[in-house]
Design an enzyme around this catalytic site. Structure first.
Site, PDB file in Angstrom:
ATOM      1  N   CYS A 259       0.840  -1.205   0.000  1.00 12.53           N
ATOM      2  CA  CYS A 259       0.000   0.000   0.000  1.00 12.53           C
ATOM      3  C   CYS A 259       0.874   1.254   0.000  1.00 12.53           C
ATOM      4  CB  CYS A 259      -0.925  -0.013   1.210  1.00 12.53           C
ATOM      5  SG  CYS A 259      -1.966   1.453   1.303  1.00 12.53           S
TER       6      CYS A 259
ATOM      7  N   CYS B 283      -0.475   4.112   2.272  1.00 11.82           N
ATOM      8  CA  CYS B 283      -0.271   3.888   3.709  1.00 11.82           C
ATOM      9  C   CYS B 283       1.209   4.043   4.082  1.00 11.82           C
ATOM     10  CB  CYS B 283      -0.715   2.491   4.127  1.00 11.82           C
ATOM     11  SG  CYS B 283      -2.131   1.851   3.266  1.00 11.82           S
ATOM     12  N   ASP B 284       2.102   3.481   3.300  1.00 12.73           N
ATOM     13  CA  ASP B 284       3.500   3.354   3.738  1.00 12.73           C
ATOM     14  C   ASP B 284       4.494   4.262   3.019  1.00 12.73           C
ATOM     15  OD1 ASP B 284       2.680   1.430   5.535  1.00 12.73           O
ATOM     16  OD2 ASP B 284       2.911  -0.199   4.097  1.00 12.73           O
TER      17      ASP B 284
END
Ligand code: NAP
Length: 306
Positions: A133, A136-137
């Site tokens: 992701c 997200c990261d």
């Protein structure tokens, strides 16, 4: 046991689309999701091609609007993970981790997750540089070297997103041609921060506590090389979240649900919508559309039984 007319399992675009139509049809509607709604929209930063949402609208705007719309038409949202569906006469019984529910019809819209690459080091370094992701990261890798594995729309789109953070983004693809849309292919070729390593596969991911590098094989020459990197983002296709349907409704060999044009599955009263179906085009617009059709079909199914 709580009772509903229609239970929608999954709160991504397909599930929320179904909830809007089911609620509007005055059916007592519940939508289940594990933690929160939005589904795959939460993995992307911006909407590129959903009608009416242009100029790079953040995805959360669309998911918030879909949720508000479903709630306005009366859909109840319950955060529970449904682990099985079974028949009890005219009713379906949905077993969740928190509770069980009785419903007249169900619409399964549990979506897909990213597949694993299946190489050494991937599992152990997950969350320590191995990610699925970018939204997200990505922010963890400001000024770092990033590798993206895959050659589809997800890989190229997410590589572009990761250039905001990384010093350099290298896309590693196993063939000499990407399968992504032409505009994405053109973008990666022109992007000053993106490098492409074609005809190459990642053999293993290395690192003690965090990702430190990868071993690469050139599939044409057979040459093995080592590359230093801080992160490996893996986008090598999708896996449907249909394990809980196995043995209940008909699935294909990859786990995708077999449906008719009206989204009906092999089980009467159970419909499927969105990316979990066997279909060619997996986009937000087709997921929402599936949801609308599934809700109409559920309504027809119940009307015939009254
Ligand atoms: P995908 O289209 O299935 O592409 C997967 C990629 O990973 C392919 O390039 C494939 O290589 C490669 N791959 C598969 N297994 C591999 C392995 N074991 N090792 C190395 N590489 C491997 O998956 P996706 O990109 O996630 O897209 C899925 C669906 O979502 C598509 O329908 C796509 O159009 C849609 N989508 C759309 C958008 C958008 O419109 N903006 C964005 C994201 C996704 P090969 O090419 O050699 O098979």
């Amino acid at each position: 046991m709580k009772e509903f007319d229609v239970a929608i399992i999954g709160g991504g675009p397909a599930g929320l689309g179904a909830a809007i139509y089911s609620g509007r049809a005055m059916l007592k509607t519940v939508l289940f999701d594990k933690f929160g709604t939005g589904g795959q929209l939460n993995s992307y930063e911006k909407i590129a091609n959903y009608p009416g949402f242009f100029e790079d609208t953040p995805t959360y705007r669309l998911s918030e609007s879909l949720l508000a719309h479903a709630q306005r038409f009366g859909a109840e949202i319950i955060y529970d993970e449904i682990t099985s569906i079974s028949d009890d006469g005219e009713w379906k019984v949905l077993k969740g981790l928190a509770d069980s529910y009785k419903v007249r019809a169900s619409i399964v819209a549990t979506g897909v997750r990213y597949k694993n690459l299946g190489v050494e080091g991937e599992e152990g370094l997950r969350g320590r540089g191995v990610s699925y992701c970018a939204t997200c990261d990505g922010p963890f890798f400001v000024g770092k070297d990033i590798v993206v594995v895959g050659g589809g729309d997800s890989a190229l789109q997410e590589a572009q997103h990761l250039t905001q953070f990384g010093r350099e983004v290298t896309i590693i693809h196993r063939r000499d041609e990407f399968r992504a849309y032409p505009d994405l292919r053109e973008m990666v070729q022109k992007h000053p921060k993106i490098k492409c390593l074609m005809n190459s596969t990642v053999q293993s991911i290395e690192g003690k506590d965090f990702v430190e590098g990868i071993i690469i094989k050139n599939v044409v020459t057979g040459e093995i090389s080592k590359m230093k990197t801080d992160a490996v983002f893996i986008f090598v296709g999708l896996q449907p979240n249909t394990e809980f349907l196995s043995g209940y409704a008909d699935l294909d060999d990859y786990g995708y649900v077999k449906t008719g044009e009206d989204m009906s599955t092999s089980k009467k009263g159970v419909f499927a919508a969105g990316d979990i179906r066997i279909k060619d085009v997996r986009q937000v617009i087709t997921a929402v559309s599936d949801g609308a059709i599934a809700a109409q079909s559920a309504w027809k199914y119940m009307s015939c039984r009254k």
